[in-house]
Design a protein around this motif. Structure first.
Motif, PDB file in Angstrom:
ATOM      1  N   VAL A 110      -2.527   4.068 -10.967  1.00 12.46           N
ATOM      2  CA  VAL A 110      -1.303   3.368 -11.309  1.00 12.46           C
ATOM      3  C   VAL A 110      -0.357   4.360 -11.984  1.00 12.46           C
ATOM      4  O   VAL A 110      -0.795   5.305 -12.650  1.00 12.46           O
ATOM      5  CB  VAL A 110      -1.586   2.160 -12.237  1.00 12.46           C
ATOM      6  N   GLU A 111       0.921   4.119 -11.773  1.00 13.73           N
ATOM      7  CA  GLU A 111       1.947   4.943 -12.429  1.00 13.73           C
ATOM      8  C   GLU A 111       2.834   4.011 -13.242  1.00 13.73           C
ATOM      9  O   GLU A 111       3.280   2.978 -12.741  1.00 13.73           O
ATOM     10  CB  GLU A 111       2.770   5.687 -11.383  1.00 13.73           C
ATOM     11  N   CYS A 112       3.052   4.344 -14.493  1.00 20.07           N
ATOM     12  CA  CYS A 112       3.846   3.479 -15.353  1.00 20.07           C
ATOM     13  C   CYS A 112       4.507   4.315 -16.447  1.00 20.07           C
ATOM     14  O   CYS A 112       4.258   5.520 -16.571  1.00 20.07           O
ATOM     15  CB  CYS A 112       2.987   2.374 -15.964  1.00 20.07           C
ATOM     16  N   ARG A 113       5.329   3.640 -17.241  1.00 21.35           N
ATOM     17  CA  ARG A 113       6.019   4.303 -18.356  1.00 21.35           C
ATOM     18  C   ARG A 113       5.410   3.823 -19.669  1.00 21.35           C
ATOM     19  O   ARG A 113       5.255   2.621 -19.887  1.00 21.35           O
ATOM     20  CB  ARG A 113       7.507   3.972 -18.309  1.00 21.35           C
ATOM     21  N   VAL A 114       5.062   4.780 -20.527  1.00 21.48           N
ATOM     22  CA  VAL A 114       4.439   4.460 -21.803  1.00 21.48           C
ATOM     23  C   VAL A 114       5.355   4.934 -22.937  1.00 21.48           C
ATOM     24  O   VAL A 114       6.011   5.973 -22.828  1.00 21.48           O
ATOM     25  CB  VAL A 114       3.040   5.108 -21.907  1.00 21.48           C
ATOM     26  N   ARG A 115       5.368   4.153 -24.019  1.00 23.72           N
ATOM     27  CA  ARG A 115       6.283   4.450 -25.134  1.00 23.72           C
ATOM     28  C   ARG A 115       5.680   5.517 -26.032  1.00 23.72           C
ATOM     29  O   ARG A 115       4.565   5.398 -26.529  1.00 23.72           O
ATOM     30  CB  ARG A 115       6.565   3.177 -25.927  1.00 23.72           C
ATOM     31  N   HIS A 116       6.443   6.587 -26.206  1.00 28.04           N
ATOM     32  CA  HIS A 116       6.071   7.633 -27.154  1.00 28.04           C
ATOM     33  C   HIS A 116       6.390   7.147 -28.561  1.00 28.04           C
ATOM     34  O   HIS A 116       7.200   6.235 -28.752  1.00 28.04           O
ATOM     35  CB  HIS A 116       6.845   8.921 -26.826  1.00 28.04           C
ATOM     36  N   ARG A 117       5.762   7.754 -29.528  1.00 34.26           N
ATOM     37  CA  ARG A 117       6.009   7.335 -30.911  1.00 34.26           C
ATOM     38  C   ARG A 117       7.478   7.493 -31.277  1.00 34.26           C
ATOM     39  O   ARG A 117       7.998   6.775 -32.144  1.00 34.26           O
ATOM     40  CB  ARG A 117       5.122   8.139 -31.865  1.00 34.26           C
ATOM     41  N   ARG A 118       8.169   8.419 -30.603  1.00 37.59           N
ATOM     42  CA  ARG A 118       9.606   8.620 -30.880  1.00 37.59           C
ATOM     43  C   ARG A 118      10.446   7.492 -30.307  1.00 37.59           C
ATOM     44  O   ARG A 118      11.665   7.496 -30.450  1.00 37.59           O
ATOM     45  CB  ARG A 118      10.078   9.944 -30.262  1.00 37.59           C
ATOM     46  N   ALA A 119       9.820   6.584 -29.568  1.00 33.44           N
ATOM     47  CA  ALA A 119      10.475   5.413 -28.969  1.00 33.44           C
ATOM     48  C   ALA A 119      11.046   5.694 -27.594  1.00 33.44           C
ATOM     49  O   ALA A 119      11.563   4.784 -26.946  1.00 33.44           O
ATOM     50  CB  ALA A 119      11.570   4.833 -29.868  1.00 33.44           C
ATOM     51  N   ASP A 120      10.990   6.948 -27.113  1.00 30.00           N
ATOM     52  CA  ASP A 120      11.390   7.183 -25.725  1.00 30.00           C
ATOM     53  C   ASP A 120      10.168   6.967 -24.829  1.00 30.00           C
ATOM     54  O   ASP A 120       9.025   6.937 -25.294  1.00 30.00           O
ATOM     55  CB  ASP A 120      11.954   8.591 -25.543  1.00 30.00           C
ATOM     56  N   TYR A 121      10.439   6.800 -23.555  1.00 30.93           N
ATOM     57  CA  TYR A 121       9.352   6.501 -22.618  1.00 30.93           C
ATOM     58  C   TYR A 121       9.031   7.721 -21.770  1.00 30.93           C
ATOM     59  O   TYR A 121       9.928   8.465 -21.337  1.00 30.93           O
ATOM     60  CB  TYR A 121       9.737   5.323 -21.714  1.00 30.93           C
ATOM     61  N   ARG A 122       7.725   7.902 -21.549  1.00 35.51           N
ATOM     62  CA  ARG A 122       7.246   8.977 -20.694  1.00 35.51           C
ATOM     63  C   ARG A 122       6.564   8.346 -19.482  1.00 35.51           C
ATOM     64  O   ARG A 122       5.920   7.288 -19.583  1.00 35.51           O
ATOM     65  CB  ARG A 122       6.225   9.855 -21.432  1.00 35.51           C
ATOM     66  N   THR A 123       6.712   8.985 -18.337  1.00 39.58           N
ATOM     67  CA  THR A 123       6.046   8.495 -17.123  1.00 39.58           C
ATOM     68  C   THR A 123       4.659   9.112 -17.054  1.00 39.58           C
ATOM     69  O   THR A 123       4.510  10.338 -17.135  1.00 39.58           O
ATOM     70  CB  THR A 123       6.852   8.866 -15.865  1.00 39.58           C
ATOM     71  N   ILE A 124       3.645   8.245 -16.937  1.00 38.19           N
ATOM     72  CA  ILE A 124       2.276   8.750 -16.863  1.00 38.19           C
ATOM     73  C   ILE A 124       1.634   8.302 -15.555  1.00 38.19           C
ATOM     74  O   ILE A 124       1.970   7.265 -14.998  1.00 38.19           O
ATOM     75  CB  ILE A 124       1.419   8.275 -18.060  1.00 38.19           C
ATOM     76  N   GLU A 125       0.707   9.112 -15.107  1.00 39.76           N
ATOM     77  CA  GLU A 125      -0.081   8.817 -13.911  1.00 39.76           C
ATOM     78  C   GLU A 125      -1.506   8.548 -14.375  1.00 39.76           C
ATOM     79  O   GLU A 125      -2.128   9.414 -14.997  1.00 39.76           O
ATOM     80  CB  GLU A 125      -0.029  10.009 -12.957  1.00 39.76           C
ATOM     81  N   VAL A 126      -2.021   7.345 -14.109  1.00 35.92           N
ATOM     82  CA  VAL A 126      -3.300   6.900 -14.653  1.00 35.92           C
ATOM     83  C   VAL A 126      -4.297   6.671 -13.523  1.00 35.92           C
ATOM     84  O   VAL A 126      -3.958   6.102 -12.482  1.00 35.92           O
ATOM     85  CB  VAL A 126      -3.121   5.587 -15.449  1.00 35.92           C
ATOM     86  N   ILE A 127      -5.543   7.130 -13.758  1.00 39.51           N
ATOM     87  CA  ILE A 127      -6.666   6.778 -12.887  1.00 39.51           C
ATOM     88  C   ILE A 127      -7.682   6.069 -13.766  1.00 39.51           C
ATOM     89  O   ILE A 127      -8.195   6.644 -14.733  1.00 39.51           O
ATOM     90  CB  ILE A 127      -7.284   8.011 -12.220  1.00 39.51           C
ATOM     91  N   ALA A 128      -7.975   4.818 -13.460  1.00 39.01           N
ATOM     92  CA  ALA A 128      -8.863   3.997 -14.284  1.00 39.01           C
ATOM     93  C   ALA A 128     -10.090   3.585 -13.493  1.00 39.01           C
ATOM     94  O   ALA A 128      -9.995   3.251 -12.309  1.00 39.01           O
ATOM     95  CB  ALA A 128      -8.121   2.761 -14.785  1.00 39.01           C
ATOM     96  N   VAL A 129     -11.254   3.609 -14.183  1.00 38.51           N
ATOM     97  CA  VAL A 129     -12.522   3.198 -13.569  1.00 38.51           C
ATOM     98  C   VAL A 129     -13.218   2.237 -14.525  1.00 38.51           C
ATOM     99  O   VAL A 129     -13.332   2.503 -15.727  1.00 38.51           O
ATOM    100  CB  VAL A 129     -13.432   4.403 -13.284  1.00 38.51           C
ATOM    101  N   ASN A 130     -13.687   1.138 -13.984  1.00 38.78           N
ATOM    102  CA  ASN A 130     -14.398   0.147 -14.790  1.00 38.78           C
ATOM    103  C   ASN A 130     -15.846   0.597 -15.002  1.00 38.78           C
ATOM    104  O   ASN A 130     -16.657   0.597 -14.079  1.00 38.78           O
ATOM    105  CB  ASN A 130     -14.355  -1.204 -14.078  1.00 38.78           C
ATOM    106  N   ARG A 131     -16.163   0.974 -16.293  1.00 39.63           N
ATOM    107  CA  ARG A 131     -17.531   1.343 -16.663  1.00 39.63           C
ATOM    108  C   ARG A 131     -18.072   0.403 -17.750  1.00 39.63           C
ATOM    109  O   ARG A 131     -18.898   0.783 -18.570  1.00 39.63           O
ATOM    110  CB  ARG A 131     -17.564   2.790 -17.184  1.00 39.63           C
ATOM    111  N   LEU A 132     -17.590  -0.831 -17.737  1.00 40.86           N
ATOM    112  CA  LEU A 132     -18.014  -1.785 -18.761  1.00 40.86           C
ATOM    113  C   LEU A 132     -19.511  -2.050 -18.700  1.00 40.86           C
ATOM    114  O   LEU A 132     -20.151  -2.341 -19.733  1.00 40.86           O
ATOM    115  CB  LEU A 132     -17.247  -3.104 -18.600  1.00 40.86           C
ATOM    116  N   ASN A 133     -20.097  -1.964 -17.526  1.00 40.84           N
ATOM    117  CA  ASN A 133     -21.525  -2.253 -17.369  1.00 40.84           C
ATOM    118  C   ASN A 133     -22.406  -1.045 -17.642  1.00 40.84           C
ATOM    119  O   ASN A 133     -23.637  -1.162 -17.626  1.00 40.84           O
ATOM    120  CB  ASN A 133     -21.810  -2.776 -15.963  1.00 40.84           C
TER     121      ASN A 133
END
Length: 755
Positions: free
Chosen positions: A206-229
């Motif tokens: 997924v690609e989305c924008r995340v808020r930096h502590r400075r309040a501006d947004y950065r575009t991040i590229e995320v790869i997520a895997v479910n390892r709950l089990n």
């Protein structure tokens, strides 16, 4: 080994089974309760533990759980009195290495289980070492790693997350990850997170924008895997990196690429790039429109606009460019998707890579078909103009000579009616003069220098009126078929000239079918829009009436079609044609404001099509009353002609038919005669072009004294010369030289009667 069992006899059973495998091979320690067992396991002094499921009031499962929680890594084999799948499953889930039923214990089985447990323990130790190594690597990754629980709250954050997001790992711990995302991205991120939860082990990006502590947004590229089990993870592992600058660079590159592509697609030239073997890499929209193939259809292929005999030429051009040569304005022939030929002006240049080597061929192609056609038409027009200039130059004198032959010949035929042999000789003289006059008219027709007398007419009437005569022109083994459209539009043309065009086309069709065939004459209303106009060069969009003549004869080669309209060009044997038939038709149609072209292939017959502009007026009837004897008259006429022979024969013809005809050789002499006779003339018959004073000027001066004076202009010159001398501007009476005595008398009577 350590045996934890509250039953001493069970311990003895286990020890006996081990002794059967060999004394001194196994050393056993024994404890009987929970507390002693937990303490022994904490010391980690044993290679393996055999743990009874029941320890008095306590459970072996409880001991196993507490030992593992205390950091015990000794492999544990759960031993039960009776087989219980639920207990076994619970033990394995807590971390037991294996399980045994007491009734099944034998020495060999126990030995295998112990070896298996120790092996698993070694494997687990190796896994722990790897885990520690992976954790160390994780702590130093440039990419950030977050571990989220099922509610998307942060349970772990790698050190790299701090500079990327501006939050320390401790500050990130416990935060709801969705609160850090741009509000517009939250719905999509929630949807992807739900998908991740529903598909354990499957990586989701997924690609989305995340808020930096400075309040501006950065575009991040995320790869997520479910390892709950996974017991060692118990979370959703999300690896992400900051791609803000990359996205900005990609956007700038995309904008530049789109701009360049727009420029390429908007270019008036077909722009095609090829690899070193000649296969298509890129193909712009102009190329799609020019040739008819889409870019997706030609990518990776040799250009489909090549015929088999053009491939070697094409490869030769590719070879020249890949060797470093730049090609400029190379003329080649190709074809469109529908098979129609297209003439191309080719420009090609090598495209080099960073190492200086040629990587591809960039070519630009211009549709040269129209230019080539225009050049061909210009060449024909220049030939026509040259011959027309010659014809126009000699027309005056030649037509005067023919007039001086034709008119006396007809008079002689009348006076020699009692001498058949003399009549025959004079008739041959007259007929020869008529053929010479026809030749002159043809020369003037194809050069568009004749005098037309256009009128509104219906082409259906022209075709039906000539059908009988046309049947006599063709042989009996040719089937003549006419197809006249209903409610045909009106055109403005000279009917006699159109009849000449139709005769010429039919004669040509007849000669193309020596063994018989089918000849079809068709009329139709036609609308030419911009699209159709582009397929027939130089045709102006508008409303037209079409006349077509189609034969099933031998057809024509492209070489013949290229010279079709040239004056004196013919494919017929010597003595069988003058080569003026089609050029005459071409000139008449063009002078009438229309268009004519041919469609033919060898062995497929030929179709000639004529388009004449439609006019919104009613057509005149072409019906004519039968000709009676030449009319006579008694009126007084003034004949002005600078050529002595024409002047004499004109006066003789008029006076022989009752007219009082006075003659003058110039405009000045005519004015003197007019003054001497008080301008009492009923009609002025004057040549247009004369030395000193033109016929138009003479008529104007005489009409100033006698406004009711009838005027008939006579000329052997062509229309452009006549117009320049003030004649044919409006409804004027005109007689073209050469004329016969009959045509002169009828024209004079017509002008005197009608005006």
């Amino acid at each position: 080994m350590l045996v934890v069992d509250d039953d001493w006899e069970d311990y003895l059973l286990i020890r006996s089974a081990l002794e059967d495998l060999g004394r001194g091979r196994f050393a056993c320690d024994y404890v009987a309760d929970y507390a002693a067992g937990l303490e022994a396991l904490r010391t980690a002094a044993h290679d393996v533990c055999l743990l009874d499921y029941r320890l008095g009031a306590r459970s072996g499962l409880e001991l196993l759980r507490d030992a593992i929680a205390a950091g015990c890594h000794v492999p544990v084999v759960m031993v039960t009195g009776e087989g219980d799948d639920q207990v076994d499953a619970a033990a394995m889930e807590l971390g037991a290495a294996d399980f045994l039923t007491k009734q099944e214990i034998t020495g060999p089985l126990l030995a295998r289980v112990i070896r298996h447990a120790i092996t698993r323990a070694d494997d687990s130790a190796e896994l722990r070492r790897r885990d520690e190594r992976h954790r160390a690597l994780l702590e130093h990754l440039s990419d950030s790693v977050l571990v989220l629980d099922a509610d998307a709250r942060v349970t772990y954050a790698s050190p790299a997350a701090a500079p990327m997001l501006g939050w320390t790992p401790d500050e990130l711990a416990g935060q709801d990850m969705f609160t850090l995302l741009h509000p517009e991205d939250v719905p999509y991120a929630r949807e992807r997170f739900a998908a991740c939860l529903s598909e354990p082990g499957l990586p989701l990006q997924v690609e989305c924008r995340v808020r930096h502590r400075r309040a501006d947004y950065r575009t991040i590229e995320v790869i997520a895997v479910n390892r709950l089990n996974a017991p060692s993870v118990r979370g959703v592992v999300a690896s992400f990196r900051d791609v803000t600058e990359r996205k900005q660079a990609q956007a700038a590159l995309r904008e530049a690429r789109d701009t360049l592509q727009t420029l390429i697609d908007s270019a008036p030239l077909a722009i095609i790039s090829l690899d070193l073997t000649g296969r298509v890499l890129t193909w712009n929209r102009t190329a799609e429109g020019m040739f008819g193939w889409l870019a997706s259809e030609v990518s990776g292929r040799t250009p489909p606009f090549l015929n088999d005999d053009q491939l070697s030429e094409f490869q030769g051009l590719i070879g020249r460019v890949t060797s470093g040569e730049t090609l400029k304005d190379v003329e080649v022939s190709r074809h469109r998707r529908d098979g129609t030929p297209i003439e191309i002006a080719l420009f090609a240049t090598p495209v080099r890579g960073p190492d200086g080597r040629v990587q591809r061929v960039l070519s630009m192609l211009m549709d040269n078909t129209e230019r080539k056609s225009l050049q061909s038409q210009l060449a024909v027009a220049q030939k026509v103009e040259a011959v027309g200039g010659l014809a126009g130059g000699i027309a005056h004198d030649f037509n005067n000579l023919l007039t001086a032959i034709l008119a006396p010949a007809e008079l002689l035929i009348e006076t020699l009616s009692g001498d058949p042999e003399s009549v025959r000789d004079v008739t041959e003289i007259r007929d020869a003069a008529r053929r010479a006059a026809d030749l002159t008219r043809q020369l003037l027709a194809f050069s568009r220098r004749q005098v037309l007398q256009p009128r509104p007419l219906n082409l259906n009437e022209v075709v039906t009126g000539m059908t009988g005569m046309l049947r006599r022109l063709i042989s009996e083994d040719i089937d003549l078929h006419t197809s006249c459209a209903g409610e045909l539009g009106t055109v403005r043309a000279d009917p006699s000239q159109l009849e000449q065009v139709l005769v010429n086309l039919v004669v040509n069709a007849r000669d193309a079918m020596p063994n018989g065939g089918r000849l079809t004459i068709e009329t139709a209303n036609v609308e030419i829009d911009k699209t159709h106009a582009s397929t027939q060069l130089l045709v102006t969009p508008g409303s037209y009436v079409m006349l077509s003549v189609h034969d099933t004869g031998a057809g024509m080669s492209p070489e013949t079609q290229a010279r079709l309209w040239e004056p004196f060009f013919t494919t017929k044997p010597k003595g069988k044609g003058t080569g003026l038939g089609l050029s005459t038709a071409y000139g008449i149609v063009k002078q009438s404001g229309g268009y004519i072209w041919a469609e033919s292939e060898p062995g497929q017959g030929a179709t000639f099509k004529i388009l004449l502009p439609r006019v919104e007026v009613a057509a005149d009837s072409l019906a004519t009353a039968p000709l009676d004897a030449p009319p006579r008259g008694t009126e007084r006429l003034l004949v002005v002609e600078d050529d002595d022979m024409v002047r004499r024969v004109t006066q003789r013809t008029l006076t022989a038919n009752g007219y009082d005809a006075l003659v003058a050789s110039s405009g000045g002499e005519a004015l003197l005669l007019a003054e001497a006779n008080a301008y009492k003339f009923d009609m002025l018959v004057t040549d247009v072009i004369m030395p000193g004073m033109s016929g138009g000027e003479l008529a104007e001066r005489m009409r100033a004294m006698r406004p009711t004076l009838k005027v008939l202009f006579v000329s052997g010159y062509t229309d452009d010369v006549v117009v320049r001398h003030g004649v044919l501007e409006g409804d004027v009476a005109f007689l073209q030289k050469p004329f016969t005595s009959d045509s002169l008398l009828r024209k004079v009577k017509d002008v005197l009667t009608v005006g």
